[in-house]
Design a protein around this motif. Structure first.
Motif, PDB file in Angstrom:
ATOM      1  N   THR A   1       0.927  -1.244   0.046  1.00 36.97           N
ATOM      2  CA  THR A   1       0.051   0.099  -0.011  1.00 36.97           C
ATOM      3  C   THR A   1       0.842   1.165   0.055  1.00 36.97           C
ATOM      4  OG1 THR A   1      -0.069  -0.090   2.325  1.00 36.97           O
ATOM      5  CG2 THR A   1      -1.825  -0.964   1.215  1.00 36.97           C
ATOM      6  N   ILE A   2       0.116   2.277  -0.547  1.00 40.00           N
ATOM      7  CA  ILE A   2       1.049   3.609  -0.647  1.00 40.00           C
ATOM      8  C   ILE A   2       0.209   4.484   0.500  1.00 40.00           C
ATOM      9  CG2 ILE A   2       1.600   5.499  -1.945  1.00 40.00           C
ATOM     10  CD1 ILE A   2       2.139   3.847  -4.497  1.00 40.00           C
TER      11      ILE A   2
ATOM     12  N   ALA B   1       8.198  14.487  -1.809  1.00 42.86           N
ATOM     13  CA  ALA B   1       9.392  13.835  -1.320  1.00 42.86           C
ATOM     14  C   ALA B   1       9.085  12.626  -0.329  1.00 42.86           C
ATOM     15  CB  ALA B   1      10.367  14.781  -0.256  1.00 42.86           C
ATOM     16  N   ARG B   2       7.947  12.577   0.418  1.00 39.33           N
ATOM     17  CA  ARG B   2       7.454  11.451   1.195  1.00 39.33           C
ATOM     18  C   ARG B   2       6.944  10.558   0.256  1.00 39.33           C
ATOM     19  NH1 ARG B   2       4.689  15.378   4.120  1.00 39.33           N
ATOM     20  NH2 ARG B   2       2.666  14.907   3.259  1.00 39.33           N
ATOM     21  N   LEU B   3       6.339  10.676  -0.855  1.00 37.40           N
ATOM     22  CA  LEU B   3       5.785   9.658  -1.605  1.00 37.40           C
ATOM     23  C   LEU B   3       7.072   9.126  -2.568  1.00 37.40           C
ATOM     24  CD1 LEU B   3       3.425   8.326  -3.375  1.00 37.40           C
ATOM     25  CD2 LEU B   3       3.781  10.028  -5.131  1.00 37.40           C
ATOM     26  N   ARG B   4       7.877  10.044  -2.842  1.00 37.75           N
ATOM     27  CA  ARG B   4       9.111   9.269  -3.611  1.00 37.75           C
ATOM     28  C   ARG B   4       9.867   8.352  -2.759  1.00 37.75           C
ATOM     29  NH1 ARG B   4      14.639  10.408  -3.740  1.00 37.75           N
ATOM     30  NH2 ARG B   4      15.635  10.044  -5.744  1.00 37.75           N
ATOM     31  N   ALA B   5      10.101   8.763  -1.255  1.00 35.12           N
ATOM     32  CA  ALA B   5      10.750   8.130  -0.132  1.00 35.12           C
ATOM     33  C   ALA B   5      10.068   6.614   0.068  1.00 35.12           C
ATOM     34  CB  ALA B   5      10.988   8.527   0.789  1.00 35.12           C
ATOM     35  N   PHE B   6       8.480   6.762   0.071  1.00 34.96           N
ATOM     36  CA  PHE B   6       7.731   5.537   0.579  1.00 34.96           C
ATOM     37  C   PHE B   6       7.918   4.667  -0.619  1.00 34.96           C
ATOM     38  CE2 PHE B   6       4.182   3.067   0.599  1.00 34.96           C
ATOM     39  CZ  PHE B   6       3.925   2.593   1.886  1.00 34.96           C
TER      40      PHE B   6
END
Length: 169
Positions: free
Chosen positions: A4-5, A29-34
């Motif tokens: 899940t994202i 940045a949070r999306l990219r890191a996740f």
């Protein structure tokens, strides 16, 4: 995508790390890191070039282990990149207590993919409600980063389902 994202709120459209005026971590940045923390994403080796609400751009350099015996990107790799691009585009619209999971994706392979890399563009078609639908297009790119403008090598649709992470009473 099998995981899940949950990128948190979408308070900014950049992939640069940092904070917004309110002091919260940048959602791009949070999306990219996740996403890039997922083992499958690390295996593929793509990166985010752009993140904005309802839109992402990914870049995947060619490596021999992503290819088949003629030096083309293997079709399953194209499908995985479509999934990551579409699901990530949908994830840009999530609220702070939401996650998503891929329900299904369809990929159309249009022509051979022999290039230094691929550029994937994911765009939300319908992000409202419990089910989100995004399109993804994959384009060839050369070693200098120039994208082939003769059309996509693959297209796809990705459907995701929103999941509420709040505890149920």
């Amino acid at each position: 995508m099998s995981d899940t994202i949950d990128p948190g709120t979408t308070d900014s459209g950049t992939t640069d790390s940092g904070t917004t005026d309110s002091g919260t971590t940048d959602a791009g940045a949070r999306l990219r890191a996740f996403v890039l923390s997922m083992p499958a994403a690390r295996l593929l080796g793509f990166d985010f070039l752009d993140v904005a609400p309802g839109h992402v751009v990914l870049d995947l350099p060619f490596r021999p282990e992503l290819g088949e015996h003629q030096g083309l990107f293997q079709g399953g790799i194209l499908g995985a990149l479509v999934d990551f691009a579409g699901a990530s585009a949908n994830a840009t619209l999530l609220g702070p207590s939401e996650a998503l999971m891929t329900l299904d994706y369809t990929v159309k392979l249009l022509r051979p993919a022999r290039a230094a890399g691929l550029r994937a563009i994911g765009r939300v078609i319908d992000g409202g409600g419990r089910i989100g639908v995004a399109s993804a297009e994959l384009f060839l790119r050369d070693a200098d980063g120039r994208v082939d403008d003769t059309g996509p090598v693959a297209t796809g649709l990705v459907s995701t389902r929103r999941v509420d992470l709040r505890p149920r009473s």
